[in-house]
Structures are given as C-alpha cells and as structure tokens.
Design an enzyme around this catalytic site. Structure first.
Site, PDB file in Angstrom:
ATOM      1  CD  GLU A 273     -82.590   2.736  -4.140  1.00  0.00           C
ATOM      2  OE1 GLU A 273     -82.827   1.772  -3.380  1.00  0.00           O
ATOM      3  OE2 GLU A 273     -82.286   3.862  -3.735  1.00  0.00           O
TER       4      GLU A 273
ATOM      5  CE  LYS B 144     -89.078  -5.243  -1.494  1.00  0.00           C
ATOM      6  NZ  LYS B 144     -88.755  -6.609  -1.152  1.00  0.00           N
TER       7      LYS B 144
ATOM      8  CG  ASP C 192     -85.960 -12.026  -3.980  1.00  0.00           C
ATOM      9  OD1 ASP C 192     -86.146 -11.833  -2.762  1.00  0.00           O
ATOM     10  OD2 ASP C 192     -86.577 -12.869  -4.639  1.00  0.00           O
TER      11      ASP C 192
ATOM     12  CE1 TYR D  82     -81.986  -1.317   2.069  1.00  0.00           C
ATOM     13  CE2 TYR D  82     -81.390  -3.039   0.524  1.00  0.00           C
ATOM     14  CZ  TYR D  82     -81.909  -2.652   1.734  1.00  0.00           C
ATOM     15  OH  TYR D  82     -82.341  -3.595   2.615  1.00  0.00           O
TER      16      TYR D  82
ATOM     17  CE  LYS E 138     -92.896  -7.959  -3.793  1.00  0.00           C
ATOM     18  NZ  LYS E 138     -93.029  -8.505  -2.474  1.00  0.00           N
TER      19      LYS E 138
ATOM     20  CB  CYS F 155     -94.482 -43.589 -29.850  1.00  0.00           C
ATOM     21  SG  CYS F 155     -94.937 -41.986 -30.531  1.00  0.00           S
TER      22      CYS F 155
ATOM     23  CB  CYS G 209     -96.307 -43.676 -34.347  1.00  0.00           C
ATOM     24  SG  CYS G 209     -94.703 -44.053 -33.609  1.00  0.00           S
TER      25      CYS G 209
ATOM     26  CB  CYS H 219     -90.921 -42.004 -30.639  1.00  0.00           C
ATOM     27  SG  CYS H 219     -91.677 -42.700 -32.112  1.00  0.00           S
TER      28      CYS H 219
ATOM     29  CB  CYS I  98     -93.430 -41.259 -35.361  1.00  0.00           C
ATOM     30  SG  CYS I  98     -94.265 -40.403 -34.019  1.00  0.00           S
TER      31      CYS I  98
HETATM   32  S1  IVH Z   1     -85.183   0.362   1.449  1.00  0.00           S
HETATM   33  C1  IVH Z   1     -86.914   2.060   5.126  1.00  0.00           C
HETATM   34  N1  IVH Z   1     -84.261  -0.357  -0.882  1.00  0.00           N
HETATM   35  O1  IVH Z   1     -86.798  -4.958   0.854  1.00  0.00           O
HETATM   36  C2  IVH Z   1     -86.511   1.468   3.846  1.00  0.00           C
HETATM   37  N2  IVH Z   1     -85.067  -2.058   0.568  1.00  0.00           N
HETATM   38  O2  IVH Z   1     -89.423  -4.756   2.805  1.00  0.00           O
HETATM   39  C3  IVH Z   1     -86.065   0.089   3.983  1.00  0.00           C
HETATM   40  N3  IVH Z   1     -84.861  -4.314  -0.320  1.00  0.00           N
HETATM   41  O3  IVH Z   1     -85.856  -6.331   3.710  1.00  0.00           O
HETATM   42  C4  IVH Z   1     -85.614  -0.625   2.827  1.00  0.00           C
HETATM   43  N4  IVH Z   1     -83.938  -3.753  -2.232  1.00  0.00           N
HETATM   44  O4  IVH Z   1     -83.862  -5.776   2.336  1.00  0.00           O
HETATM   45  C5  IVH Z   1     -84.812  -0.774   0.263  1.00  0.00           C
HETATM   46  N5  IVH Z   1     -83.373  -0.856  -2.973  1.00  0.00           N
HETATM   47  C6  IVH Z   1     -83.929  -1.258  -1.823  1.00  0.00           C
HETATM   48  C7  IVH Z   1     -84.163  -2.621  -1.547  1.00  0.00           C
HETATM   49  C8  IVH Z   1     -84.745  -2.967  -0.334  1.00  0.00           C
HETATM   50  C9  IVH Z   1     -84.358  -4.759  -1.473  1.00  0.00           C
HETATM   51  C10 IVH Z   1     -85.433  -5.182   0.735  1.00  0.00           C
HETATM   52  C11 IVH Z   1     -84.887  -4.890   2.092  1.00  0.00           C
HETATM   53  C12 IVH Z   1     -86.023  -5.147   3.048  1.00  0.00           C
HETATM   54  C13 IVH Z   1     -87.196  -5.233   2.159  1.00  0.00           C
HETATM   55  C14 IVH Z   1     -88.211  -4.210   2.560  1.00  0.00           C
END
Ligand code: IVH
Length: 679
Positions: A119, A121, A123, A231, A320, A414, A417, A432, A438
C-alpha cells in the site's frame, strides 16, 4: 389527509433522504464516483434540513445533517488506545527491504515466497475510528501510540468517514485505523484562498491536514478538504473471520470506508520491488502525497506468529521513497535572462541530494517570491524537488540564519547586456529592456526557434547555438537559413559529415506548418496550443498579422493579454522584417487542409490530458482540429469532451465535477476511427 398521515409521509421521506444522501456521500467520497450534480445534492440536503427543523425529534447522530457540531470546550480530551497504535520500521533501500523479507522467511522458517500486501504510505495523520454497533462513537489521533486526543467532532465532518457502517455483517466493535490527509489540489486551492485573505499558508498538505484536524471549532474542519483512508484495524469484537489483510481491507471497503485504490497483493520480493518502482514512478501523478510503500505480510495468522518488537510489528515495513525535501545553504543568487527578457533569480546551493538527484541550483522565480520566502544569502533553506518538477526553495530555516546574512536585491542593469531592468507596475516579472540586442535573449530566442515543437532543427543544440553566436555567424533566427557547410566546419568539433547533416536538417525544417512557425516566433504567452488555435482560426499568416483585437479574442484560449501580445508582436517593424527574411529564405507550409466536408466535431471544444500511448497529445489535438473541434488547454463549462490518459490530474477532476463526458484513449481512437482518421 390527517395530520398523522402527513407526518408519516414526511417521516418516510426523511428516511429516504437520509439513505439517499448517505449513498451519495459514499459514492462520491469513498468510491470517487460522481452520480448526481452538486445542485441536486444540495437540494436534497436542504430538504432534509427543513424536515429536521420541523421535527427535531427525528434527528439522529448519524443523520447526514449532523456532521458539524459546536465548538469543543477547553481543548480535546485524551483517549487511551486499548490496542496501541504502532509505528513502522523503515527500509531506505533495496538491501533493507531484502533483509526484512529474509527476516520473516527465517522467523517463519518458510523459504518459499511470501504474500505481501502493498500500500502507498500516505503522508497524513494516523487516526482511529471506533464503531460500536455500526455507529461511529469516537475518532482519535494516534498521539504517542498509547494516548491520543479525542477529535470525534472534527472527524465526523469528513464525508469519507461513515457515521454509520454500511451492510450488516460488521463486528459489534470495530476500530478502524487509517490516515487522514489533504489531497494536493484541495491543499493548493486552500492556500490560494489563504494567501488572498492574508491568513496562514501551510507549508505542505500534511501540516495542513494536521492543523485542520486540530481545530477546536469543527465548523473550520468541515471547510477543509480532508479525506480518510483506512489501512488496518485495532479492536475488533465479532464480525466475519478473515484470513488476510487484503480481505480485511475489502471488508472495510464493503462497510463503507475508503481504501487506497493502489493497494495490491504480491508474492515474493521481486514483485514487491516492482510494485515499489511502479508507485515511485506514479508518485507525482497521484493527487495526494505519499512518502513510501508499506509492505505487510498478508496472512493474518503469519502476522500473529511474527508479532512485534518494541513499538513496531515484525510483519510490516515502510520502504521509504527518496525525500522530496532536504536542508542546505543558499550560497548566492544569480540572475538569469530568458527569451522574453524575464530576469529570474536562481539560487546557487551547497549541493544536496533530494528527490533522487543532487541539486545545486533552484529557481527563486521572481523578487516577490524572494520577499515571500524572506530569504537572504547565507540562509539555510529547505529545498523541495517533487518528481521532474524543477527544484524549489520551499522555506527558510530562520533559526539558522547566520549573522550578516545579506538581503537579495534585483540588479539595476541586465547581468548579460547591461541594459536597464524594468519592473512594470502590477507585474511580478522584471525584464531586461535590451530585446534582441541582449545576447541572452538572442540565445534563448534561437534555442526556442529550433526546438522540437517549433522548427524542429535536428542537431542544432545549445552548445552549437552558443558557438554560432560567439562567432557572430548567427544573430537572428533567419540567419540560420543562410548557414553553409563551410562556415559550420570552421566551428570547433564540427566535422564535414555533421556539418552536412545540419545543413540538411536546416533545409528540411523549411517545410513546416503555420502553427509551428507561429510557435517558433516566440510571441509572448503563445505556446503550442495557442499557436495551433491561431493557425486554425486564421488559416494564413497575413490574416493573423492584420487581425484586430476583437478577431483575436474569438480564438479559443485567447484572452485580452495574449491578444495584446500578438498585436504588439506583429506591429513591430523589426518583427515584420524578420518574418519577411524567414519567408524569403524558403520557409513554407501547406495551406490548411481543412476538409470542410468532414468536420463532425465543428463547434465542439475538447481537452486532452494525461499520457496517451498510441499517439502524442499534439497528434491527438491535430486530429481533433482537423475534425473541426477546438482544443482548449483547460476544462470549463464550455468543454464538450475530455480525453484523459493515465496521470490526468486536476483537469480530469474538474471535468468530473462539471459532469463533462470523459473518454479514455481507446474510446478516443474508436471515435477517430469512426471519422476515418485512425486505422
Ligand atoms: S500500517 C502496525 N499502513 O505510517 C501498522 N501505516 O510509522 C501500523 N501510514 O503513523 C501502520 N500509510 O499513520 C500503515 N498504508 C499504511 C500507512 C501507514 C501511512 C502511517 C501511519 C503511521 C506511520 C507508521
């Protein structure tokens, strides 16, 4: 009809409305499907509110009217998480991920492939939603993982958070875990508004989501474009027996929660890496920020066997993405002069690795931007590089400002020039005034003239243009057509063969189209689309040269500003002279082949967005124009149809909002085929 009959009928209507609005919310906010026009939705909501005003006794906590409550008094209460909200270990490279995979294989004593749920991650802000008997009873932040804050009133305002679960087979107690985030376009719009109102601007969608959720007044949260994506789960009592994480996500979706549409299950490490690469490529096309991929062992029984270490599960890892923001020092600022004389400040930086590349320059755009950032020479700054977008200075780290940090000033003359630099009232861009005298402007004008979408002179690159300018062989674009092989061979590193090839490419470029020629001229604000619209509308150069402002304004995508630039350009003698020289050198284009008998799309306005596979966007536009359609650069109520390929963003969204038909490439090609323009 008796009063009680009427009341019964009204109550039935109330029920229908509640169900309908709940369904529309689900379709729109969870499934991303637009089913009814906004106006109709608003009417239903008004009707429901009116009924509830008459019968306050009918109002339930999960009625769609009850999303926004009053102010939280005295701050948020704390919440204890019975099942702790854990964090994730990070993998920063392939080796880390491979080590994770091997660790789980070893622990499970299973050396075959393992199924992983993948999935994005997200933000945003981690959140827990507690449902008891299908009703949302509590929304809480993660806090330190054990103690969070009760933000129920705020969470209730998010339409992607169901106030009650759909279906019937949900667990009696279900704690949903997920992320609340702000999609990018909503973030940008919110910041634009904040800027206009002079209120606080957020640095990124994550901070905006966090700030919005922590409002004491839910009314404010309700106005913020937040979304919730589930999630995982925390406490669960009852409900179906599920064997995998992916089945659990499907169940959550079935119960009315939004889950990430990019989620997949893969088998083995190689496929997990492929998923990572694929999402990394797609990262900038998503409408929300993600900072990596979360890989989770899919089988819940295996998760259980693996267990936890301190605060993170052994069965999951966050791989990451390269950071898109890094800190570095701004050493100096240079001013670059562009094709139209625009003077752009460019930050020279202590090299820094960000967004996957080493960055040592970043644009500062203009003096207003420098003022907005409050940046000085010597400052420590945050550099942001998202995808292929040019690196930006996102903000200054004021705490690190050294003594004597020098303010940045626009030079009077400029840097190339020496001509006076002018900043017209109301314009952010400084220019300019040297024009084509120029060297920088000449150089950029030449580069633009020969570029692929303009005259497309193969082999005439930046270095060669510099050499030609240096040797004074070329001043204006028309000089290119007077170049002979002999002159070229005298240039450094230019063999006879290359010189011949170039002379040939120059000759070939003379056969062009009116649209390309117009674009090549480099008229301010006339890009590829506007140039082809002008060409299509006027059909010939003389017609365009003598067009009045009103006539220009009739052209798709041409507003007063562009019209003024076009008029100015053609009114200048030296431009008219240069055009004459170019035409005298033999540049020509076929008369527009407008097949008046085959213009089935006449009167329609189309927009092409996203990536197409079978043909380029330019080719797609060309076909449309040949069929009589106008092609616009942005979607409005006047748009008839949108062709959207993968990666389409705000234009697609706008089209959906406005209920404009959207077709994919296959449907587009089918349409072209119908009109005899595709095999
Ligand atoms: S699972 C035990 N799935 O990442 C599993 N976390 O450091 C716990 N996060 O603060 C999290 N997308 O908010 C999981 N698809 C995803 C996620 C996710 C973002 C964030 C979550 C948590 C941090 C984990």
């Amino acid at each position: 009809m008796t009063t009680s009959n009427l009341t019964d009928q009204q109550h039935q209507r109330w029920q229908v409305l509640v169900e309908q609005i709940r369904d529309y919310d689900y379709q729109y906010y969870v499934l991303n499907e637009s089913t009814i026009p906004d106006a109709e939705y608003d009417r239903l909501m008004q009707e429901l509110k009116a009924l509830e005003a008459e019968h306050p006794e009918w109002v339930t906590a999960d009625s769609p009217t009850q999303r926004v409550a009053g102010q939280v008094q005295g701050g948020f209460e704390t919440v204890q998480h019975e099942v702790p909200m854990l964090s994730l270990d990070n993998a920063f490279n392939e080796t880390d991920l491979a080590a994770f995979y091997k660790r789980i294989q070893d622990r499970l004593n299973h050396h075959g492939e393992i199924e992983l749920a993948c999935e994005p991650k997200l933000d945003g802000i981690a959140i827990s939603l507690l449902y008891e008997n299908g009703q949302l009873v509590r929304g809480a932040t993660r806090g330190d993982g054990t103690t969070g804050e009760n933000i129920t009133a705020n969470v209730r305002t998010l339409r992607s958070v169901p106030l009650r679960l759909r279906g019937e087979d949900w667990p009696a107690v279900l704690e949903v875990r997920g992320e609340i985030y702000m999609p990018r376009d909503g973030f940008e719009k919110m910041n634009e508004r904040a800027l206009a109102e002079g209120s606080k601007v957020f640095v990124n969608p994550r901070n905006a989501a966090s700030g919005s959720l922590r409002q004491l007044d839910p009314q404010l949260t309700a106005q913020r474009p937040l979304e919730m994506c589930a999630y995982s789960v925390g406490r669960v009592e009852g409900g179906p027996e599920l064997e995998t994480h992916s089945a659990m996500l499907d169940a959550l979706h079935h119960w009315g929660l939004k889950i990430n549409p990019e989620s997949r299950v893969v088998t083995g490490l190689a496929d997990a890496e492929a998923y990572y690469d694929q999402l990394l490529n797609k990262r900038d096309q998503l409408d929300y920020d993600i900072d990596g991929i979360v890989f989770k062992v899919n089988r819940l029984a295996l998760q259980q066997r693996l267990g936890f270490v301190s605060r993170a599960p052994r069965w999951a890892i966050a791989r990451k993405f390269p950071a898109q923001e890094e800190m570095t020092v701004l050493i100096d600022v240079d001013f670059q002069v562009g094709r139209t004389g625009a003077v752009t400040p460019v930050a020279r930086l202590e090299p820094v690795f960000v967004g996957g590349v080493t960055v040592s320059n970043a644009t500062l755009h203009n003096m207003d931007e420098i003022e907005r950032l409050g940046v000085r020479k010597g400052d420590t700054v945050i550099i942001r590089r998202a995808g292929d977008v040019i690196p930006q200075v996102a903000r200054v780290v004021l705490e690190r400002r050294p003594e004597g940090a020098e303010p940045i000033q626009l030079p009077m003359g400029c840097p190339v020039c020496g001509a006076h630099i002018e900043r017209t009232e109301g314009e952010v861009v400084a220019r300019c005034t040297g024009g084509l005298s120029c060297k920088a402007q000449r150089r950029e004008a030449l580069k633009h003239f020969v570029s692929r979408r303009a005259m497309d002179i193969d082999g005439l690159g930046e270095k060669l243009i510099d050499a030609l300018l240096e040797q004074e062989l070329v001043q204006a674009p028309s000089d290119i057509y007077g170049l002979g092989a002999e002159q070229l061979t005298n240039l450094e590193r230019m063999g006879e063969k290359s010189a011949d090839n170039l002379v040939n490419a120059i000759a070939v470029s003379k056969e062009t189209t009116l649209a390309r020629f117009l674009y090549a001229l480099g008229i301010r604000e006339v890009g590829v689309t506007t140039a082809s619209n002008l060409a299509q509308h006027f059909g010939s150069l003389p017609a365009l040269q003598s067009a009045t402002e009103e006539q220009l304004l009739e052209v798709e995508d041409v507003g007063p500003k562009v019209a003024a630039h076009v008029r100015h350009f053609f009114a200048e003698d030296r431009n008219a002279d240069e055009i004459k020289r170019l035409l005298d050198s033999g540049i020509e284009w076929p008369a527009p082949v407008v097949d008046t008998d085959n213009q089935p799309l006449k009167g329609e306005t189309w927009v092409v967005t996203g990536k197409l596979e079978q043909l380029s966007r330019d080719e797609a536009k060309d076909h449309l124009m040949q069929l009589g359609a106008k092609v616009a650069g942005s979607v409005s109520a006047k748009t008839h149809k949108v062709v959207a390929g993968p990666g389409a963003g705000s234009k697609l969204k706008k089209a959906t909002e406005l209920g404009i038909p959207v077709i994919d490439e296959a449907a587009f090609l089918a349409e072209l085929r119908n009109h005899g323009r595709w095999q």
